[in-house]
Write a protein that holds these residues in place. Structure first.
Motif, short mmCIF file in Angstrom:
data_model
loop_
_atom_site.label_atom_id
_atom_site.label_comp_id
_atom_site.label_asym_id
_atom_site.label_seq_id
_atom_site.Cartn_x
_atom_site.Cartn_y
_atom_site.Cartn_z
N ASN A 85 0.85 -1.19 0.00
CA ASN A 85 0.00 0.00 0.00
C ASN A 85 0.88 1.24 0.00
N GLU A 86 0.28 2.40 -0.03
CA GLU A 86 1.04 3.63 -0.19
C GLU A 86 1.98 3.94 0.97
N CYS A 87 1.75 3.31 2.12
CA CYS A 87 2.59 3.59 3.29
C CYS A 87 3.84 2.71 3.34
N VAL A 88 3.95 1.73 2.45
CA VAL A 88 5.09 0.82 2.45
C VAL A 88 6.33 1.54 1.93
N LYS A 89 7.40 1.46 2.70
CA LYS A 89 8.63 2.17 2.35
C LYS A 89 9.62 1.31 1.57
N SER A 90 9.51 -0.02 1.71
CA SER A 90 10.46 -0.93 1.06
C SER A 90 9.72 -2.06 0.38
N LEU A 91 10.22 -2.48 -0.78
CA LEU A 91 9.70 -3.66 -1.45
C LEU A 91 10.86 -4.64 -1.68
N TYR A 92 10.76 -5.45 -2.70
CA TYR A 92 11.68 -6.58 -2.87
C TYR A 92 13.07 -6.18 -3.36
N GLY A 93 13.16 -5.01 -4.00
CA GLY A 93 14.43 -4.61 -4.57
C GLY A 93 14.92 -3.28 -4.03
N SER A 94 16.22 -3.04 -4.19
CA SER A 94 16.82 -1.76 -3.78
C SER A 94 17.55 -1.19 -4.99
N HIS A 95 17.07 -0.04 -5.45
CA HIS A 95 17.59 0.56 -6.68
C HIS A 95 17.88 2.04 -6.39
N PHE A 125 23.60 6.02 -5.12
CA PHE A 125 24.25 5.67 -3.85
C PHE A 125 24.55 4.17 -3.89
N ASP A 126 25.81 3.85 -4.14
CA ASP A 126 26.22 2.45 -4.23
C ASP A 126 26.55 1.95 -2.83
N TYR A 127 25.53 1.42 -2.20
CA TYR A 127 25.64 1.02 -0.80
C TYR A 127 24.80 -0.25 -0.60
N PRO A 128 25.34 -1.30 0.02
CA PRO A 128 24.67 -2.61 0.05
C PRO A 128 23.65 -2.82 1.15
N GLY A 129 23.59 -1.89 2.11
CA GLY A 129 22.66 -2.03 3.22
C GLY A 129 21.55 -1.00 3.18
N ASN A 166 21.02 -6.21 0.84
CA ASN A 166 20.38 -5.97 -0.45
C ASN A 166 21.09 -6.63 -1.63
N LEU A 167 22.23 -7.27 -1.37
CA LEU A 167 22.99 -7.92 -2.45
C LEU A 167 22.68 -9.40 -2.59
N PHE A 168 21.89 -9.96 -1.71
CA PHE A 168 21.69 -11.41 -1.68
C PHE A 168 20.99 -11.91 -2.96
N GLY A 169 19.81 -11.36 -3.26
CA GLY A 169 19.08 -11.81 -4.43
C GLY A 169 19.80 -11.48 -5.73
N TYR A 170 20.45 -10.33 -5.77
CA TYR A 170 21.25 -9.93 -6.94
C TYR A 170 22.26 -11.02 -7.28
N ASN A 171 22.97 -11.51 -6.26
CA ASN A 171 24.01 -12.49 -6.52
C ASN A 171 23.47 -13.89 -6.77
N MET A 172 22.28 -14.18 -6.32
CA MET A 172 21.64 -15.44 -6.71
C MET A 172 21.35 -15.43 -8.22
N THR A 173 20.81 -14.31 -8.70
CA THR A 173 20.54 -14.15 -10.13
C THR A 173 21.84 -14.19 -10.92
N ARG A 174 22.84 -13.50 -10.43
CA ARG A 174 24.13 -13.48 -11.11
C ARG A 174 24.73 -14.88 -11.24
N GLY A 175 24.70 -15.63 -10.14
CA GLY A 175 25.26 -16.98 -10.17
C GLY A 175 24.58 -17.87 -11.18
#
Length: 669
Positions: free
Chosen positions: A79-89, A104-108, A397-406
């Motif tokens: 909903n509109e109040c949600v601050k975070s979803l599945y990805g960080s971009h 901002f290249d930051y993993p957390g 925030n790097l976990f799923g990224y690296n699963m896809t990469r692998g």
């Protein structure tokens, strides 16, 4: 132009393909300072400034006026109040008095206060003061937005290219539990003449929810079954989850532990948490050796004839840990004899709900990282091999990224001559080089049609061009009119998938009255595939945007820059979905003269030239209306049962038939 500014000792996320030399002069925009271990960057906005970007987030195309957080989250409540979803971009563009992009290249965790606390103040906070900040500018005034987007893609790398067949229609549902269920879907679509290219397999295909297994009782002779479907132009696309079942005798689990490829606690013991299989362990995707090993496990399904996958639960989602369960049960004991008044009830619910995706659980395990990569994030001294432990929470925030990469790196090594379909739920910038994303567990809400459009525009800015939403909504029961309107929009998006949750109304298109209306829309999708795939390839190869807001093409038009519910698709098409129930149509703003095209009953029903300005457009429920831009035309093929059977050489056109259109050579794809 791109300038990099380094603060502290950042973690090397590998989001950037070639880092420019760090600058030592003053920041070109805003100011940065450290406070309480965090880094803050602030910029004073003018009243006219808009903010585009941040990828997969809630709210509008212009993100100004709210707080967003980069914390990859298993978030089924959107909903509109949600601050975070599945990805960080963590990339956005300020557009207005001054126009520039910031990454901002930051993993957390990163907090983006976009003129929420103070009306004209943009404030970004990274949890630690170790970060690379990239400023992206353009020398062009007229085309600055497009140029900045292109420059950014040059920084972070080319976008993933999906195979042609991945632009066909995909039917999916959590609950297809056997080959008989799949065969029913396949045969029914073919009987009705509704085009179909793929069917997703959710967790039910696995043997006891174990990754890289197939339940032989439910899916006997799986390889032969895949071959039968493929012969008819249909591929199976199985799910792969991040959690690996803890079970003796399960080779994936035992091999992971033997090689120390799992995430561990600081004491060296395996980190365990519950997901679909129950107690599970998790591959350390940030460890290159573990990532490579996990990627090669896909081979058992590749060998069975599978050519596409969707990676899920890879934020990672954690249903529980035994330690946290024990703590929670202990806290709940006091409620056995306590009156659950308004205070007690909410306290009880808060404790009970804290088990799933608990923040303390994410702080309780570690990744093995090379010391040079870890920077200031190292939690231990380096071992004899130069590796340190890094707390998962710091690089979450790097976990799923690296699963896809692998997975994609393994595909290219094992089957280098074949393009594979791959899309993921969790992502970070950089993952766009290896696969696409879908927008997660949305709902059968009318507003989620609009949300899908807005997310796809923002994801394109982050480099994710192969995107789409679950048509009709994953959660809740959809209605016939809702899924019709949703399909009329989604047929213009690269990932075109109807997906729903177990226990909801079955929403395959043949489940509704008059399936011919759905057939007509899907036939339009297949007629448009030469255009859609060609424009997608151009965007991938030229670092362009497949989907974008009107402001990118009409930056001097204040009305266009404020439009939040229309989307440019490729260089020729504008789409304007109807997202209100029982609406006869909608108002559309045309920033230039355009040709309105209506598709109905499997063919072009009307073409009408309209002048620049506001128009109320009637859109019957069974129709699809889209717009072809001034001086342009769009190719249409004859619809076919699957992408492989489309005749790419016999095309008709809508729009300005005297215009030229450059079709990419699709015969080699």
């Amino acid at each position: 132009m791109i300038k990099r500014f380094t603060f502290g000792k950042p973690f090397d996320t590998e989001a950037v393909v070639q880092k420019p030399k760090a600058q030592k002069d003053a920041l070109p925009f805003g100011s940065a300072f450290k406070k309480g271990g965090s880094l803050f960057w602030k910029y004073e906005l003018s009243d006219e400034d808009k903010i585009f970007g941040l990828g997969e987030t809630m709210r509008g195309v212009n993100k100004r006026g709210f707080v967003f957080e980069s914390v990859n989250s298993d978030q089924p409540i959107q909903n509109e109040c949600v601050k975070s979803l599945y990805g960080s971009h963590n990339f956005f563009i300020v557009f207005g008095k001054k126009t520039f992009g910031v990454f901002f290249d930051y993993p957390g965790k990163v907090v983006f206060d976009l003129a929420f606390t103070k009306n004209n103040e943009l404030c970004v906070q990274t949890e630690r003061a170790d970060v690379d900040i990239y400023f992206v500018t353009s020398s062009k005034k007229e085309g600055a937005l497009k140029e900045i987007a292109k420059e950014f893609r040059g920084l972070v790398g080319k976008s993933y290219v999906a195979p042609k067949w991945a632009f066909g229609f995909c039917q999916s549902r959590w609950g297809y539990a056997s080959a008989a269920d799949i065969q029913k879907v396949w045969k029914t679509y073919r009987k009705l003449g509704i085009p179909l290219d793929s069917i997703c397999l959710d967790i039910d295909y696995m043997d006891d929810y174990k990754d890289f297994t197939v339940d032989q009782k439910k899916f006997p002779a799986f390889k032969n079954f895949c071959a039968r479907l493929k012969k008819d132009g249909v591929r199976l696309v199985p799910i792969i989850d991040a959690g690996v079942k803890k079970q003796k005798g399960y080779s994936i689990y035992e091999e992971m532990l033997k090689n120390n490829f799992e995430c561990k606690k600081k004491n060296g013991k395996s980190f365990e948490a519950g997901v679909w299989p129950g107690d599970s362990v998790f591959a350390d995707f940030l460890n290159p050796a573990a990532r490579e090993w996990f990627g090669k496990q896909y081979k058992v399904l590749l060998d069975a004839g599978v050519e596409g996958f969707w990676n899920d639960m890879n934020e990672p989602a954690l249903f529980y840990t035994k330690e946290n369960l024990k703590k929670t049960f202990s806290q709940l004991e006091k409620f056995k004899t306590k009156a659950l008044d308004v205070t007690g009830l909410f306290e009880f619910m808060q404790i009970a709900n804290s088990v799933c995706n608990n923040a303390d659980d994410y702080k309780s395990f570690y990744h093995k990282i090379n010391k040079k990569t870890a920077g200031a994030f190292a939690a231990t001294k380096a071992d004899k091999n130069g590796n340190v432990l890094v707390n998962h929470n710091d690089v979450h925030n790097l976990f799923g990224y690296n699963m896809t990469r692998g997975a994609m790196e393994a595909f290219k090594e094992m089957e280098p001559d074949s393009q594979k379909l791959l899309y993921s739920r969790s992502s970070y910038i950089g993952a766009h080089r290896y696969g696409g994303v879908w927008t997660g567990d949305n709902h059968a809400y009318w507003g989620d049609i609009l949300l899908s459009l807005q997310q796809i525009i923002s994801l394109n800015l982050a480099g994710f061009l192969y995107t789409g939403s679950d048509i009709g909504g994953f959660n809740n029961d959809t209605s016939r009119d809702l899924i019709l309107r949703w399909t009329a929009f989604a047929l213009f998006t690269p990932l075109f998938r109807n997906h729903s949750a177990r226990g909801t109304r079955e929403q395959e298109y043949y489940q509704f009255e008059n399936p011919k209306d759905f057939k007509s829309m899907i036939e339009l999708r297949y007629a448009l595939i030469p255009y859609l795939y060609s424009e997608y390839l151009k965007a991938c190869e030229n670092d362009g945007l497949f989907a974008r807001a009107l402001a990118f093409d009409f930056p001097n038009d204040k009305r266009a820059a404020a439009v939040h519910d229309q989307m440019l698709v490729g260089n020729e098409i504008m789409v304007c979905p109807v997202y209100v129930q029982n609406a006869l149509g909608r108002y559309v703003y045309l920033p230039e003269a355009m040709t309105m095209v209506e598709w109905k009953n499997g063919k072009v029903a009307a073409q009408k030239k309209l002048p620049k300005g506001d128009h109320f457009i009637e859109v019957p429920l069974e129709s699809v209306v889209f717009f072809v831009r001034k001086g342009k035309k769009v190719p249409l093929a004859k619809a076919a049962p699957c992408v492989e059977k489309i005749d790419w050489t016999k095309l008709t056109f809508v729009g300005d038939k005297n215009a030229a259109y450059e079709l990419v050579d699709l015969s080699v794809r």
